[in-house]
Design a protein around this motif. Structure first.
Motif, PDB file in Angstrom:
ATOM      1  N   ARG A 105       0.809  -1.227   0.000  1.00 57.17           N
ATOM      2  CA  ARG A 105       0.000   0.000   0.000  1.00 57.17           C
ATOM      3  C   ARG A 105       0.843   1.278   0.000  1.00 57.17           C
ATOM      4  NH1 ARG A 105      -2.726  -3.891   2.694  1.00 57.17           N
ATOM      5  NH2 ARG A 105      -4.959  -4.122   2.193  1.00 57.17           N
ATOM      6  N   TYR A 106       2.076   1.188   0.469  1.00 65.60           N
ATOM      7  CA  TYR A 106       2.926   2.368   0.568  1.00 65.60           C
ATOM      8  C   TYR A 106       4.337   2.037   0.107  1.00 65.60           C
ATOM      9  CZ  TYR A 106      -0.891   3.652   3.697  1.00 65.60           C
ATOM     10  OH  TYR A 106      -2.136   3.886   4.223  1.00 65.60           O
ATOM     11  N   GLN A 107       5.017   3.068  -0.389  1.00 61.86           N
ATOM     12  CA  GLN A 107       6.415   2.919  -0.789  1.00 61.86           C
ATOM     13  C   GLN A 107       7.299   3.597   0.258  1.00 61.86           C
ATOM     14  OE1 GLN A 107       8.718   5.410  -3.723  1.00 61.86           O
ATOM     15  NE2 GLN A 107       8.092   3.742  -5.105  1.00 61.86           N
ATOM     16  N   GLU A 108       8.376   2.915   0.632  1.00 64.14           N
ATOM     17  CA  GLU A 108       9.318   3.459   1.613  1.00 64.14           C
ATOM     18  C   GLU A 108      10.715   3.429   1.019  1.00 64.14           C
ATOM     19  OE1 GLU A 108       9.476   2.711   6.236  1.00 64.14           O
ATOM     20  OE2 GLU A 108      10.637   1.156   5.207  1.00 64.14           O
ATOM     21  N   SER A 109      11.458   4.530   1.177  1.00 64.16           N
ATOM     22  CA  SER A 109      12.807   4.624   0.623  1.00 64.16           C
ATOM     23  C   SER A 109      13.784   5.056   1.704  1.00 64.16           C
ATOM     24  CB  SER A 109      12.853   5.634  -0.527  1.00 64.16           C
ATOM     25  OG  SER A 109      11.904   5.324  -1.520  1.00 64.16           O
ATOM     26  N   ASP A 110      14.936   4.402   1.748  1.00 69.71           N
ATOM     27  CA  ASP A 110      16.013   4.776   2.668  1.00 69.71           C
ATOM     28  C   ASP A 110      17.209   5.256   1.851  1.00 69.71           C
ATOM     29  OD1 ASP A 110      14.887   4.187   5.237  1.00 69.71           O
ATOM     30  OD2 ASP A 110      15.047   2.066   4.739  1.00 69.71           O
ATOM     31  N   TYR A 111      17.717   6.441   2.196  1.00 65.93           N
ATOM     32  CA  TYR A 111      18.845   7.041   1.499  1.00 65.93           C
ATOM     33  C   TYR A 111      20.066   7.090   2.419  1.00 65.93           C
ATOM     34  CZ  TYR A 111      15.372   8.794  -1.852  1.00 65.93           C
ATOM     35  OH  TYR A 111      14.368   8.896  -2.787  1.00 65.93           O
ATOM     36  N   LYS A 112      21.235   6.762   1.872  1.00 68.10           N
ATOM     37  CA  LYS A 112      22.492   6.887   2.609  1.00 68.10           C
ATOM     38  C   LYS A 112      23.557   7.407   1.659  1.00 68.10           C
ATOM     39  CE  LYS A 112      21.845   3.464   6.277  1.00 68.10           C
ATOM     40  NZ  LYS A 112      22.416   2.290   6.980  1.00 68.10           N
ATOM     41  N   GLY A 113      24.365   8.367   2.162  1.00 72.16           N
ATOM     42  CA  GLY A 113      25.413   8.925   1.323  1.00 72.16           C
ATOM     43  C   GLY A 113      26.201   9.974   2.073  1.00 72.16           C
ATOM     44  N   THR A 114      26.756  10.911   1.318  1.00 70.25           N
ATOM     45  CA  THR A 114      27.545  12.001   1.891  1.00 70.25           C
ATOM     46  C   THR A 114      27.039  13.320   1.329  1.00 70.25           C
ATOM     47  OG1 THR A 114      29.489  10.563   2.033  1.00 70.25           O
ATOM     48  CG2 THR A 114      29.861  12.934   2.199  1.00 70.25           C
ATOM     49  N   MET A 115      26.887  14.304   2.222  1.00 67.90           N
ATOM     50  CA  MET A 115      26.429  15.615   1.789  1.00 67.90           C
ATOM     51  C   MET A 115      27.195  16.688   2.563  1.00 67.90           C
ATOM     52  SD  MET A 115      22.528  17.140   1.777  1.00 67.90           S
ATOM     53  CE  MET A 115      21.952  15.670   0.917  1.00 67.90           C
ATOM     54  N   MET A 116      27.762  17.643   1.844  1.00 69.18           N
ATOM     55  CA  MET A 116      28.569  18.712   2.455  1.00 69.18           C
ATOM     56  C   MET A 116      29.662  18.138   3.361  1.00 69.18           C
ATOM     57  SD  MET A 116      25.658  21.622   3.254  1.00 69.18           S
ATOM     58  CE  MET A 116      24.599  20.505   4.184  1.00 69.18           C
ATOM     59  N   GLY A 117      30.209  17.002   2.931  1.00 73.34           N
ATOM     60  CA  GLY A 117      31.279  16.364   3.680  1.00 73.34           C
ATOM     61  C   GLY A 117      30.837  15.615   4.916  1.00 73.34           C
ATOM     62  N   GLN A 118      29.528  15.493   5.115  1.00 76.42           N
ATOM     63  CA  GLN A 118      28.992  14.822   6.296  1.00 76.42           C
ATOM     64  C   GLN A 118      28.171  13.598   5.889  1.00 76.42           C
ATOM     65  OE1 GLN A 118      29.696  15.844   9.447  1.00 76.42           O
ATOM     66  NE2 GLN A 118      30.977  17.475   8.570  1.00 76.42           N
ATOM     67  N   PRO A 119      28.143  12.572   6.744  1.00 72.86           N
ATOM     68  CA  PRO A 119      27.294  11.408   6.454  1.00 72.86           C
ATOM     69  C   PRO A 119      25.829  11.842   6.354  1.00 72.86           C
ATOM     70  CG  PRO A 119      28.815  10.927   8.237  1.00 72.86           C
ATOM     71  CD  PRO A 119      28.907  12.401   7.999  1.00 72.86           C
ATOM     72  N   PHE A 120      25.160  11.339   5.351  1.00 72.10           N
ATOM     73  CA  PHE A 120      23.765  11.714   5.111  1.00 72.10           C
ATOM     74  C   PHE A 120      22.869  10.485   5.159  1.00 72.10           C
ATOM     75  CE2 PHE A 120      20.398  11.827   1.845  1.00 72.10           C
ATOM     76  CZ  PHE A 120      19.578  12.803   2.391  1.00 72.10           C
ATOM     77  N   GLU A 121      21.742  10.600   5.876  1.00 69.96           N
ATOM     78  CA  GLU A 121      20.717   9.555   5.915  1.00 69.96           C
ATOM     79  C   GLU A 121      19.353  10.208   5.779  1.00 69.96           C
ATOM     80  OE1 GLU A 121      20.828   6.458   8.902  1.00 69.96           O
ATOM     81  OE2 GLU A 121      22.885   7.023   9.407  1.00 69.96           O
ATOM     82  N   GLY A 122      18.494   9.594   4.990  1.00 69.41           N
ATOM     83  CA  GLY A 122      17.147  10.129   4.818  1.00 69.41           C
ATOM     84  C   GLY A 122      16.141   9.014   4.605  1.00 69.41           C
TER      85      GLY A 122
END
Length: 213
Positions: A105-122
């Motif tokens: 019924r729903y879509q879920e997405s997990d993001y991992k990476g680097t942004m502005m030199g910092q670890p990024f999670e969304g």
């Protein structure tokens, strides 16, 4: 005798005057009560079978959910940011893992990476509401403490969804509108463009090109 008669007459007049005043007050209260006790609007009764059918249709995944399910998998995300209108672009990369949840019924997405030199999670969610026939998207990440929420519809001719929502500017605490365009380029490519508003004018603030592994 005249004094007595005069006194009686004055008492009578006062009595009549008081009666009129009381009557006026009662009428006013009655009118007030009448205004407050207007009959409420009554919805048309719906039989239980029709209610059950409506709820079943609301809860059953359809073609929009199948389209969302086509994106299940791992995606490489090439991200570009503009912090000012016509500003110098900055690049970042992340990996998105997309899945369907709660019975498709729903879509879920997990993001991992680097942004502005910092670890990024969304994390983002995408829903299609069968009743309102529109999409809702949400997004949270470790770069802030707020949630972005936007709603929109899918344009089959453009193969894209346009979402509109509001976000809070952490500098001044004020809400500002934003717009997001999500385009299905081909079966293995997606493009997300985000537009912010600064000094009353809209500008492109982010673009993500997603390629499926």
């Amino acid at each position: 005798m005249k004094k007595v008669t005069t006194a009686l007459a004055m008492i009578t007049l006062c009595f009549i005057s008081c009666k009129k005043e009381v009557k006026t007050e009662v009428t006013t209260v009655a009118d007030s009560v009448a205004v407050k006790t207007e009959e409420p609007l009554i919805e048309e009764p719906v039989d239980s079978a029709a209610q059950m059918k409506a709820w079943q249709e609301y809860a059953t995944p359809g073609n929009p959910h199948k389209m969302m399910a086509d994106e299940v998998g791992t995606w490489n995300c090439d991200m570009t940011f503009w912090y000012e209108p016509n500003g110098k672009p900055e690049k970042a990369n992340s990996v998105a893992v997309i899945r369907m949840i709660l019975g498709g019924r729903y879509q879920e997405s997990d993001y991992k990476g680097t942004m502005m030199g910092q670890p990024f999670e969304g994390k983002s969610t995408l829903a299609y509401n069968n009743a309102s026939e529109e999409y809702t998207t949400t997004f949270i990440d470790n770069m802030g403490t707020g949630m972005m929420v936007a709603m929109g519809k899918y344009d089959e001719s453009k193969k894209s969804m346009e979402f509109k929502g509001e976000m809070v500017n952490p500098v001044n605490g004020k809400k500002t509108p934003y717009r997001e365009v999500y385009t299905i380029v081909d079966p293995k490519t997606r493009k997300m463009e985000m537009y912010d508003v600064k000094n009353g004018s809209e500008y492109k603030s982010m673009e993500i090109v997603m390629t499926k592994k």
